[in-house]
Design an enzyme around this catalytic site. Structure first.
Site, PDB file in Angstrom:
ATOM      1  N   LYS A 124       7.959   4.277  -2.371  1.00  0.00           N
ATOM      2  CA  LYS A 124       7.264   3.118  -2.938  1.00  0.00           C
ATOM      3  C   LYS A 124       7.019   3.345  -4.426  1.00  0.00           C
ATOM      4  O   LYS A 124       6.362   4.303  -4.818  1.00  0.00           O
ATOM      5  CB  LYS A 124       5.942   2.899  -2.202  1.00  0.00           C
ATOM      6  CG  LYS A 124       5.124   1.754  -2.759  1.00  0.00           C
ATOM      7  CD  LYS A 124       3.928   1.417  -1.890  1.00  0.00           C
ATOM      8  CE  LYS A 124       3.069   0.354  -2.562  1.00  0.00           C
ATOM      9  NZ  LYS A 124       1.919  -0.036  -1.767  1.00  0.00           N
ATOM     10  N   LYS A 154      10.594   0.203  -1.275  1.00  0.00           N
ATOM     11  CA  LYS A 154       9.846  -0.931  -1.813  1.00  0.00           C
ATOM     12  C   LYS A 154       9.693  -0.800  -3.313  1.00  0.00           C
ATOM     13  O   LYS A 154       9.255   0.266  -3.761  1.00  0.00           O
ATOM     14  CB  LYS A 154       8.466  -0.959  -1.148  1.00  0.00           C
ATOM     15  CG  LYS A 154       7.565  -2.048  -1.620  1.00  0.00           C
ATOM     16  CD  LYS A 154       6.214  -1.930  -0.976  1.00  0.00           C
ATOM     17  CE  LYS A 154       5.304  -2.929  -1.648  1.00  0.00           C
ATOM     18  NZ  LYS A 154       3.934  -2.626  -1.526  1.00  0.00           N
TER      19      LYS A 154
HETATM   20  C1  PBG Z   1      -0.931  -2.143  -0.815  1.00  0.00           C
HETATM   21  C2  PBG Z   1       0.319  -2.939  -0.980  1.00  0.00           C
HETATM   22  C3  PBG Z   1       0.831  -3.555  -2.131  1.00  0.00           C
HETATM   23  C4  PBG Z   1       1.967  -4.261  -1.717  1.00  0.00           C
HETATM   24  C5  PBG Z   1       2.108  -4.046  -0.350  1.00  0.00           C
HETATM   25  N1  PBG Z   1       1.092  -3.208   0.074  1.00  0.00           N
HETATM   26  C6  PBG Z   1       0.313  -3.589  -3.517  1.00  0.00           C
HETATM   27  C7  PBG Z   1       0.435  -2.397  -4.363  1.00  0.00           C
HETATM   28  O1  PBG Z   1       0.880  -1.329  -3.930  1.00  0.00           O
HETATM   29  O2  PBG Z   1       0.028  -2.489  -5.523  1.00  0.00           O
HETATM   30  C8  PBG Z   1       2.844  -5.108  -2.584  1.00  0.00           C
HETATM   31  C9  PBG Z   1       3.598  -6.173  -1.856  1.00  0.00           C
HETATM   32  C10 PBG Z   1       4.176  -7.230  -2.729  1.00  0.00           C
HETATM   33  O3  PBG Z   1       4.181  -7.154  -3.972  1.00  0.00           O
HETATM   34  O4  PBG Z   1       4.691  -8.205  -2.149  1.00  0.00           O
HETATM   35  N2  PBG Z   1      -0.943  -0.897  -1.388  1.00  0.00           N
END
Ligand code: PBG
Length: 325
Positions: free
Chosen positions: A198, A250
Site C-alpha cells: 500500500k 493499492k
Molecule cells: C484506510 C484506507 C484508505 C483507503 C482505504 N483504506 C485511506 C488512506 O490510507 O489514506 C483509500 C481508499 C481510496 O482512496 O479509495 N487506511
C-alpha cells in the site's frame, strides 16, 4: 517459425467480428471478482453525496440494511465497509467498541443479506481525531500499540459477523498481531485480506473527504514510497509469511507492475484496489466529454485482471453489476 510469417500469418483474422474476438478474449471480469467499497455514516438522515467522487455517497447508518439489500439485488457479492465516525478520539477506540459504529454496521449488513461477503477495513484513520492510522506520540504513530489495537478491532469485527478483516494501517507486524488476536479469541477460521503493498499515494485524495478523515500531515512514515517496487514485494511477502490469506496492491492502475511481479512470487489470491482518485479521474474526464466512461471502466478493470489480480475493489462495481462487463 519462418512459415508462420506474413502472408501465412495474419493476426487480424481473429479480430474480424465480435464473435471471433469473444472466442479469443483472454480476460474477463465477473461479479465474483468485484468488491464494492461503501461508506456508512452514523447520525445522518439522508445520503450525503461525496463531491469529489460523483455517484458515491455516504450511506446513513439507519438506511444501511435497505441499501445492502438493493446492492445484493443488483448482484453485488462483496462489500468493503468504511465507517464515518462521529465518535473520534486519539486512539480510534470506537472502532473496537462492541457497540460502536464499526460493529453496528457490520451487524446490520450481515443481518440484511447474510450471504453478502462483508469485509471490514481494519484501520483507525476514520476513528481517530488526528486522522492517523494508530495512536500518536511525539508526532509519530506508535507501531506496537497500533497493532495491539488492530487485534482488538479485528476480533470485534469478526464477532459482529465480518467474513474477512482487511488491515490497511501499514504497521509492521499487523497481520501477525491480528492472526494472534483472532486465534486467541477462537476465530481461527476468520480470513485476513492484507492491504500488503500500500503506497503513500496522492490517489487517495477524494477518499479522505468521503470517509471524513481529518488527517494533518501525511502517512509517509508508514505507507510505502510509491517509487519502490522491490520494497512493495517485500511488504506483501512478509504479510504472506505472517499469515495473510489474501494480498493486496493499492492503488491499482499505476501499480500494475507490482501486481504482475507479485503474481509470479505468491500463490495467494491477489486483490487490487482501484482507489478514489482513479475513480475520480475517470468520472471527471467522462463528465468533461473527454473519455467514454463505460469503455474506460471495462478497459481499466480488464487491465487490472490481465496484470494478475484475482479480485478488484472498485467504486464502479455496482455499474458493472447493473450493466455487465
Ligand atoms: C484506510 C484506507 C484508505 C483507503 C482505504 N483504506 C485511506 C488512506 O490510507 O489514506 C483509500 C481508499 C481510496 O482512496 O479509495 N487506511
Amino acid at each position: 517459425m519462418s512459415s508462420n510469417l506474413f502472408p501465412i500469418t495474419r493476426l487480424r483474422r481473429l479480430r474480424a467480428s465480435e464473435g471471433l474476438r469473444g472466442l479469443v478474449r483472454e480476460t474477463s471480469v465477473t461479479l465474483n471478482d468485484l468488491i464494492l467499497p461503501i461508506f456508512v455514516e452514523e447520525g445522518i438522515d439522508a445520503p450525503l453525496p461525496v463531491e469529489s467522487m460523483p455517484g458515491v455517497e455516504r450511506i446513513p447508518e439507519r438506511a444501511l440494511e435497505g441499501h445492502v439489500e438493493a446492492l445484493a439485488r443488483d448482484g453485488i457479492k462483496a462489500l468493503m465497509m468504511f465507517g464515518v465516525s462521529h465518535h473520534k478520539d486519539p486512539a480510534g477506540s470506537d472502532s473496537w467498541n462492541p457497540g460502536g459504529l464499526l460493529a453496528r454496521m457490520v451487524k446490520k449488513a450481515k443481518r440484511a443479506v447474510p450471504e453478502m461477503v462483508v469485509i471490514s477495513d481494519t484501520c483507525f484513520c476514520e476513528y481517530t481525531d488526528h486522522g492517523h492510522c494508530g495512536p500518536v506520540e511525539a508526532g509519530e504513530v506508535v507501531n506496537d500499540a497500533a497493532i495491539e489495537n488492530l487485534g482488538h478491532q479485528a476480533v470485534v469485527a469478526v464477532e459482529a459477523g465480518a467474513d474477512i478483516v482487511a488491515p490497511s494501517a501499514m504497521m509492521d507486524g499487523q497481520v501477525a498481531a491480528i492472526r494472534r488476536a483472532l486465534d486467541a479469541a477462537g476465530h481461527t477460521a476468520a480470513p485476513i485480506m492484507a492491504y500488503s503493498s500500500k503506497m503513500a499515494s496522492a490517489f487517495y485524495g477524494p477518499f479522505r473527504a468521503a470517509s471524513g478523515c481529518d488527517l494533518q500531515g501525511d502517512r509517509k512514515t508508514y505507507q510505502m514510497d510509491p517509487l519502490n517496487a522491490r520494497e512493495a514485494l517485500r511488504e506483501s511477502l512478509l504479510d504472506e509469511a505472517e499469515g495473510a490469506d489474501f494480498l493486496m496492491v493499492k492503488p491499482a492502475l499505476p501499480y500494475l507492475d507490482i501486481v504482475a511481479r507479485l503474481r509470479q512470487q505468491s500463490l495467494l489470491p491477489i486483490a487490487a484496489y482501484q482507489v478514489s482518485g482513479e475513480y475520480a479521474m475517470i468520472k471527471f474526464a467522462a463528465a468533461a466529454g473527454a473519455l467514454d466512461e463505460p469503455r474506460i471502466v471495462r478497459e481499466t478493470l480488464g487491465a487490472i485482471k490481465r496484470a494478475g489480480a484475482d479480485l478488484i475493489l472498485s467504486y464502479f462495481a455496482r455499474d458493472i453489476a447493473r450493466q455487465g462487463f
